[in-house]
Design an enzyme around this catalytic site. Structure first.
Site, PDB file in Angstrom:
ATOM      1  N   GLU A 163       0.690  -1.235  -0.034  1.00 14.95           N
ATOM      2  CA  GLU A 163      -0.005   0.110   0.134  1.00 14.95           C
ATOM      3  C   GLU A 163       0.835   1.281  -0.002  1.00 14.95           C
ATOM      4  OE1 GLU A 163      -2.841  -0.488   3.349  1.00 14.95           O
ATOM      5  OE2 GLU A 163      -3.398  -2.432   2.566  1.00 14.95           O
ATOM      6  N   GLU A 278      -6.048 -10.671  -1.480  1.00 12.25           N
ATOM      7  CA  GLU A 278      -6.793 -10.462  -0.521  1.00 12.25           C
ATOM      8  C   GLU A 278      -8.354 -10.479  -0.648  1.00 12.25           C
ATOM      9  OE1 GLU A 278      -5.241  -7.359   2.150  1.00 12.25           O
ATOM     10  OE2 GLU A 278      -3.110  -7.552   1.647  1.00 12.25           O
TER      11      GLU A 278
END
Ligand code: G3I
Length: 365
Positions: A163, A278
């Site tokens: 991220e 995910e």
């Protein structure tokens, strides 16, 4: 320090899927009856299927452990390899929980994925104010050498940087303002990949991010920013081998086949594989009812775009059962306690989402 760039081929990513899981008898005793495991159906089509889990759940819930063993060809340590779990004090590592996940993987005969070496969240409180110009590089170097070194040659892959892109932070390069960025500047991303490759030259190294799946202008802009980051990493000869697309989806998202396929082509053209890392689906319109069907539809719509792409090598859900989903604890999501985002319900009964995922694998050539 710079490792030789390595172009992973599909079989590098899939090889682990060829290991048929050995399921011990005590785990089989709890297994639910289902026609064929997700792992087996996916492997038939050259896709590695798995999920994320916590050591705590493996240790305290044998029925869940059995479900994981039955369905998965790869397991991700959901939280137990994060700094907050591994670094109780600046001079101490605690591998108890990470080793428990690794031990479980060994027992059931599947590889573990590492998640994650560099993130702005899940940092222990002792890091507050201690990641600065002087300390950041040695901190990262010690952490990555110790953690990656411990599992050298044994993990399927590592989410090296997680991220790093956030356009809301307003930087021209699209990078997120994090403690690592403030201390080291944008080069911290390449540095992390170099450190990981030095600690385990055989590891498949992944850049992992969210918010890049749907047809919204925000997701489109973020896809472009992620490609620009990959370009900069390649220009710096950083050993990045795959893009992890987190895929925390929601029922109100719309997906665009063309835009996403163009993006996957761009990623493939840069020599990277793609892993869905995910996957789950939150219902953000609970008032519509019929949650399970709408969640299943979102799985199908997304997977039908991403799975058939030549670069897609893995599909990993963020948990298998609603019982342990992180979304249940997310108070910012409406009716978070009632969400049913995963393939199995709280009692480990299969849901329409399971059928949708299996059917998406089955539709692959
Ligand atoms: O299980 C406890 C529960 O018993 C307790 O009542 C509750 C109180 O808040 O906390 C629950 O644990 C929390 C857990 O999330 C729930 O799943 C932990 O405190 C919290 O630290 C933990 O957060 C993890 C989060 O990353 C931060 O590390 C989540 O497990 C994990 O799913 C989430 O995963 C991230 C990926 O690493 C990166 N991508 C996004 C993804 C979702 O945020």
């Amino acid at each position: 320090m710079t490792a030789a760039p390595r172009q992973p081929r599909r079989r590098d990513v899939i090889a682990a899927a060829a290991v048929l899981p050995f399921v011990p008898a005590d785990l089989c005793a709890h297994a639910v009856a289902a026609p064929a495991s997700l792992g087996a159906v996916a492997a038939d089509k050259g896709i590695l299927f798995g999920t994320a889990c916590l050591a705590r759940h493996i240790e305290t819930d044998p029925a869940y452990a059995a479900l994981l063993a039955r369905e998965c060809r790869v397991i991700v340590a959901q939280d137990d390899l994060k700094w907050a779990a591994l670094r109780p004090a600046p001079d101490r590592f605690d591998f108890t929980r990470a080793d428990a996940v690794a031990g479980f993987c060994r027992r059931i005969g599947v590889p573990m994925r590492g998640h994650t070496l560099v993130w702005h969240e899940a940092l222990p409180s002792w890091c507050n104010g201690r990641i600065d110009v002087r300390t950041a590089a040695p901190l990262l170097a010690t952490h990555i050498a110790t953690v990656v070194g411990r599992y050298r040659s044994r993990l399927h892959s590592w989410d090296v940087v997680n991220e790093a892109v956030d356009l809301d932070d307003g930087r021209a390069d699209g990078l997120r303002e994090t403690p690592w960025m403030r201390a080291l500047g944008p080069s911290y991303v390449a540095l992390a990949f170099e450190l990981a490759a030095a600690a385990d030259p055989s590891a498949l190294l992944v850049y992992n991010d969210f918010g890049i799946c749907d047809a919204s202008p925000k997701a489109r802009a973020k896809r472009t920013a992620v490609l620009r980051l990959i370009d900069r990493l390649k220009a710096a000869r950083a050993p990045v081998h795959a893009l992890g697309i987190q895929a925390h989806l929601s029922t109100s998202m719309t997906f665009e086949g063309r835009g996403m396929t163009d993006f996957l082509n761009d990623v493939a053209d840069r020599g990277l594989r793609v892993m869905i890392t995910e996957l789950d689906v939150a219902d953000d319109t609970p008032s519509l009812g019929n949650q399970d069907a709408r969640v299943a539809d979102a799985y199908a719509a997304f997977l039908d775009i991403v799975l058939p792409h030549r670069s897609t090598a893995a599909c990993i859900t963020w948990g298998l059962s609603d019982r342990y989903s992180w979304l249940r604890f997310l108070e910012s999501t409406p009716s978070h306690g009632d969400l049913r985002p995963l393939p199995y319900d709280d009692g480990y009964r299969p849901k329409p989402a399971l059928n949708a995922i299996q059917a998406a694998f089955a539709r692959l050539p």
